[in-house]
Write a protein that holds these residues in place. Structure first.
Motif, PDB file in Angstrom:
ATOM      1  N   VAL A 726       0.857  -1.174   0.000  1.00  0.00           N
ATOM      2  CA  VAL A 726       0.000   0.000   0.000  1.00  0.00           C
ATOM      3  C   VAL A 726       0.899   1.232   0.000  1.00  0.00           C
ATOM      4  N   THR A 727       0.571   2.191  -0.867  1.00  0.00           N
ATOM      5  CA  THR A 727       1.346   3.418  -0.983  1.00  0.00           C
ATOM      6  C   THR A 727       0.536   4.581  -0.431  1.00  0.00           C
ATOM      7  N   TYR A 728       1.151   5.319   0.497  1.00  0.00           N
ATOM      8  CA  TYR A 728       0.532   6.498   1.085  1.00  0.00           C
ATOM      9  C   TYR A 728       1.308   7.730   0.637  1.00  0.00           C
ATOM     10  N   TYR A 729       0.586   8.806   0.328  1.00  0.00           N
ATOM     11  CA  TYR A 729       1.185  10.042  -0.155  1.00  0.00           C
ATOM     12  C   TYR A 729       1.163  11.080   0.955  1.00  0.00           C
ATOM     13  N   GLY A 730       2.312  11.713   1.193  1.00  0.00           N
ATOM     14  CA  GLY A 730       2.418  12.733   2.224  1.00  0.00           C
ATOM     15  C   GLY A 730       1.979  14.089   1.709  1.00  0.00           C
ATOM     16  N   ARG A 731       1.773  14.996   2.617  1.00  0.00           N
ATOM     17  CA  ARG A 731       1.343  16.332   2.248  1.00  0.00           C
ATOM     18  C   ARG A 731       2.538  17.167   1.785  1.00  0.00           C
ATOM     19  N   LYS A 732       2.310  17.949   0.757  1.00  0.00           N
ATOM     20  CA  LYS A 732       3.376  18.834   0.294  1.00  0.00           C
ATOM     21  C   LYS A 732       3.610  19.942   1.322  1.00  0.00           C
ATOM     22  N   ASP A 733       4.812  20.528   1.304  1.00  0.00           N
ATOM     23  CA  ASP A 733       5.099  21.662   2.177  1.00  0.00           C
ATOM     24  C   ASP A 733       5.906  22.701   1.415  1.00  0.00           C
ATOM     25  N   GLY A 734       6.141  23.835   2.056  1.00  0.00           N
ATOM     26  CA  GLY A 734       6.796  24.941   1.370  1.00  0.00           C
ATOM     27  C   GLY A 734       8.182  24.590   0.878  1.00  0.00           C
ATOM     28  N   ALA A 735       8.930  23.784   1.623  1.00  0.00           N
ATOM     29  CA  ALA A 735      10.297  23.454   1.242  1.00  0.00           C
ATOM     30  C   ALA A 735      10.349  22.616  -0.022  1.00  0.00           C
ATOM     31  N   LEU A 736       9.267  21.892  -0.283  1.00  0.00           N
ATOM     32  CA  LEU A 736       9.251  21.014  -1.451  1.00  0.00           C
ATOM     33  C   LEU A 736       8.446  21.599  -2.596  1.00  0.00           C
ATOM     34  N   SER A 737       7.980  22.826  -2.445  1.00  0.00           N
ATOM     35  CA  SER A 737       7.192  23.492  -3.482  1.00  0.00           C
ATOM     36  C   SER A 737       6.003  22.620  -3.846  1.00  0.00           C
ATOM     37  N   ASN A 738       5.928  22.163  -5.075  1.00  0.00           N
ATOM     38  CA  ASN A 738       4.762  21.395  -5.520  1.00  0.00           C
ATOM     39  C   ASN A 738       4.962  19.888  -5.423  1.00  0.00           C
TER      40      ASN A 738
END
Length: 828
Positions: A726-738
């Motif tokens: 199962v693959t879970y996706y994390g939330r983006k943040d400012g340091a990683l832009s998009n």
């Protein structure tokens, strides 16, 4: 390399691909599909929280979609359909901004998440139900503030993802708010809201909706129901509990009921107000007086005072028979009014209190318990929820006495007088909750001057502990200096859901409150650690009789090798911690106690529940000093609640959803801790990131990163071997832009639940390897071969497992003052 899955807006876009800072390709044009959140607004006629063909669709209902920064609005069309264009990887709140008139929305606000797996097909239907004319509108709320609207009627909470027990679902409600005239009941997660139909132990549920009528002055017929909307009146007023003939004016709204003692005789009365105001200065009122009688029937009705618009209807019912309790009789949901009723209970219990043989019996005519200290006529008498009427406690004029002891012979002016020592006034009753057993307790005291006083100057007192049990069994009385402590088993002390007896959708309450396990104490003489004999007494989710009988108010008690006839605390009830089994399918609970007599460890007792077709003992052992393990098969461990998006390839991992695992992983020389939960939120992640719904997080020095959110899970066959992933996706943040992080949990078959390894395979792309019996095929599953599990345990525990039927020990077994030979004879 840049993190994968750039979050691009819908439509035509372009990306650049770089390697070590060098552009590999020119701009590449792509088309990225829009994410939608859509559904229907419908009238949920059967209240199952699902749209069914034929249910009415609602047009022009205003709906809002709130993101952390923006609010979007739309309206349903002629087909009841609405739709929003949404960005990926954002938690939204979907809400009906203006509820339609005449409808109630159970879930007016819902959290939705546009994930990669559902980006083009996220459907959230919104059901509404007609507002009940009966009222009783209110709310239930969770600890984190989520709200569900409720009203008169019944709701299967599981259909809405809600429940009462925190171990059964993700939305356990912690509070309920309804009008004072209403009451709530919950059975098997079905919440029923209705009007109060009981008061001070008098319950009228069985006749509450019946219609009664009688003729009265000045020439009208009056119709009423005890605690429901009257069917004769409802065509004219759909909130009327009562009405009068002619124009059938309402003489009282169902929502206004107020109960009290009957002011015209025995029983109780309920007053309804806010009726029709025509020809009256205020709304009409109806008081229903219910007196004790052989049958439930109407007697008379009248208006009093004359022309006052205040009406009285009299009726009789056997449900109104019995003494009216002068004060409260319980705490919270546990009420004990039934103990004051004239019911022929069965008691004839022999007890061993150090060096004294006592007999405790119950007189159902006077509603009192009596204990004989010896064969003389000296007795200790007490009552629950009433004064000790028509017995020795009140014969000398003490009408407020609930407990006394006597006759105690004293010399008064040369006369050998038989006197009854007063231990407690009914008016002093103080109720309180308890933590070391299931139930409640009440304390009475007596501080007035009497012929006999306490030698230490204190006042006389009586403490009655009411324990979840069967058949109203009196347990024991413990003599003290001017203070008595009594224990009684009673089903009145059993809540609907036994506290801390559920886990992960499995509810073991039936093992705690069925008569088999309540009326008996489970016990076994075992060959414990290092071949030392040991006696073990325990109760599932409760307090065993034998332990309390020997002065130990605990979940389990044992004898030590050095003192085999003396029982000591093994574990206490309020320490129970649940988890999934390390091997096999099911759950376990671990209770802890004091320090082990041999030193170095804390006493524990672990009760394991393995999935099996019949409730059967597997074995009991002591693999280490003071570490007792008891194992059962039970069908209750086979059917946990299915967690959404937690099944794939024939496997169901719902049982793992409330357990967190951790594993150490490295990226180069950097060391990280990965905490995760399969299909659920990992507490370490949600606590430190202060965000709900995170399944995986990475912990480094001084920081935590969200690397996988629960709602984003995408399942597939395991790319690294057998099982699934199962693959879970994390939330983006400012340091990683998009760009956002992602984690793949590779789940394969294993004998135990074990986080094996974790590593970062690409920048922001993580792999975790996890083994569990839940990923084993039926041919290789440990759960399918009972002997294999027992054999594994037997070899591990040095043959200390006993694979024979468990013995239900006589609950009246006198452990104290018994020889080891007597104890072994009974237990063997």
């Amino acid at each position: 390399m840049s993190c994968q899955f750039p979050l691009l807006p819908a439509g035509a876009s372009a990306i650049l691909v770089y390697l070590n800072g060098f552009k590999l390709y020119p701009n590449i044009a792509i088309t990225y599909a829009a994410s939608t959140i859509s559904g229907r607004v419908f009238v949920d006629s059967n209240q199952d929280n699902q749209y069914n063909s034929g249910e009415t669709l609602l047009n022009n209902i205003a709906i809002g979609l709130n993101s952390p920064t923006t609010t979007y609005t739309t309206s349903s069309d002629a087909s009841g359909t609405y739709q929003f264009i949404a960005s990926l990887d954002i938690l939204y709140t979907l809400i009906i901004t203006t509820p339609p008139s005449s409808y109630m929305i159970p879930l007016q606000s819902q959290t939705v998440y546009a994930s990669y797996s559902t980006q083009n097909n996220l459907v959230v239907n919104i059901g509404v139900v007609p507002i009940s004319a009966a009222g009783c509108s209110g709310t239930i709320k969770t600890a984190n503030g989520q709200t569900m609207n409720i009203q008169y009627g019944s709701f299967d909470l599981t259909l809405y993802g809600w429940c009462k027990s925190p171990s059964i679902c993700k939305n356990p409600f912690t509070s309920i708010t309804i009008p004072p005239a209403c009451q709530s009941k919950i059975v098997n997660n079905v919440l029923t809201i209705g009007y109060l139909c009981s008061y001070r132990g008098f319950t009228f549920d069985s006749i509450g909706l019946n219609s009664y009528s009688s003729s009265g002055f000045p020439g009208y017929t009056y119709y009423w129901s005890v605690c429901g909307i009257n069917p004769t009146c409802s065509p004219y007023s759909n909130t009327a509990q009562s009405c009068q003939s002619g124009l059938y004016y309402s003489t009282g709204k169902i929502s206004s009921g107020t109960w009290s003692k009957n002011d015209t005789g025995s029983g109780v009365q309920v007053k309804y107000t806010n009726g029709e105001t025509i020809s009256c200065t205020t709304g009409r009122e109806m008081t229903v007086h219910i007196s004790c009688g052989a049958t439930s029937k109407a007697i008379s009705s009248y208006e009093y005072p004359s022309a006052s618009c205040k009406y009285h209807s009299h009726m009789t019912s056997p449900l109104a028979c019995g003494n009216f309790p002068a004060q409260d009789c319980g705490v919270g949901d546990l009420q004990f009014y039934a103990l004051s009723k004239l019911v022929p209970y069965k008691f004839n219990i022999k007890e061993i209190i150090p060096n004294i043989l006592q007999k405790l019996t119950y007189d159902f005519y006077s509603k009192t318990y009596t204990m004989s200290i010896s064969d003389t006529d000296t007795k200790f008498t007490f009552s629950i929820c009433s004064t000790s009427v028509n017995n020795v406690c009140t014969n000398d004029g003490g009408g407020d006495i609930s407990a006394c002891y006597g006759p105690y012979y004293v010399n008064s002016n040369g006369i050998n007088l038989g006197y009854y020592i007063r231990y407690g006034k009914y008016s002093t009753a103080t109720w309180s909750a308890v933590t070391n057993y299931i139930g409640a307790k009440v304390t009475y005291s007596y501080s007035d001057t009497q012929l006999i006083s306490c030698s230490n100057g204190s006042k006389f007192a009586m403490e009655v502990n009411l324990i979840c049990g069967d058949d109203y069994e009196p347990l024991r009385i413990n003599n003290g200096a001017c203070s008595e402590i009594t224990y009684l088993y009673t089903p009145q002390a059993c809540p609907t859901v036994i506290p801390n007896c559920q886990f992960n959708g499995m509810d073991f309450s039936s093992l705690a409150n069925n008569s088999n396990s309540i009326r008996t104490t489970y016990g076994r003489k075992i060959t414990g650690y290092n071949n030392q004999p040991k006696n073990v007494f325990f109760k599932i989710c409760g307090t065993p009789y034998t332990c309390i009988f020997n002065g130990i108010n605990t979940q389990s008690c044992t004898s030590s090798p050095s003192s085999p006839t003396v029982l000591t605390t093994q574990s206490t009830l309020n320490t129970g911690v649940w988890s999934i089994l390390k091997r096999g399918q099911g759950a376990q609970v671990v209770y802890s106690g004091g320090a082990c007599e041999t030193g170095g460890t804390t006493k524990t007792i672990t009760i394991e529940f393995y999935c099996g077709s019949i409730f059967t003992l597997i074995g009991i052992s002591e693999p280490a000093p003071c570490q007792v393990i008891i194992s059962y098969y039970t069908p209750l461990a086979c059917t946990p609640t299915k967690v959404p998006n937690c099944q794939f390839g024939g496997f169901d991992f719902s049982a793992l959803s409330q357990t967190q695992y951790s594993v150490i992983g490295y990226t180069g020389a950097d060391k990280y801790t990965y905490s995760f939960s399969v299909c659920g939120s990992a507490p370490t992640c949600t606590t430190n990131l202060k965000t709900n719904g995170i399944s995986v997080c990475q912990q480094g020095t001084g920081f935590f990163e969200d690397i996988g959110q629960t709602l984003s899970g995408v399942w597939a066959p395991n790319a690294t071997g057998t099982g699934v992933q199962v693959t879970y996706y994390g939330r983006k943040d400012g340091a990683l832009s998009n760009y956002g992080r992602l984690t793949t949990i590779h789940i394969s078959c294993g004998e135990t639940h074990e986080a094996v390894s974790a590593y970062e395979i690409l920048n922001c792309n993580y792999d975790i390897n996890f083994k569990t019996p839940y990923a084993c095929s039926s041919s290789s599953s440990l759960m399918s071969t009972e002997n294999r599990m027992i054999d594994n345990r037997s070899s591990t525990l040095n043959d200390n497992v006993i694979n024979t039927d468990f013995i239900a020990i006589d609950p009246y077994l006198p452990i104290k003052n018994s020889s080891l030979f007597e104890l072994q004879l009974i237990l063997s």
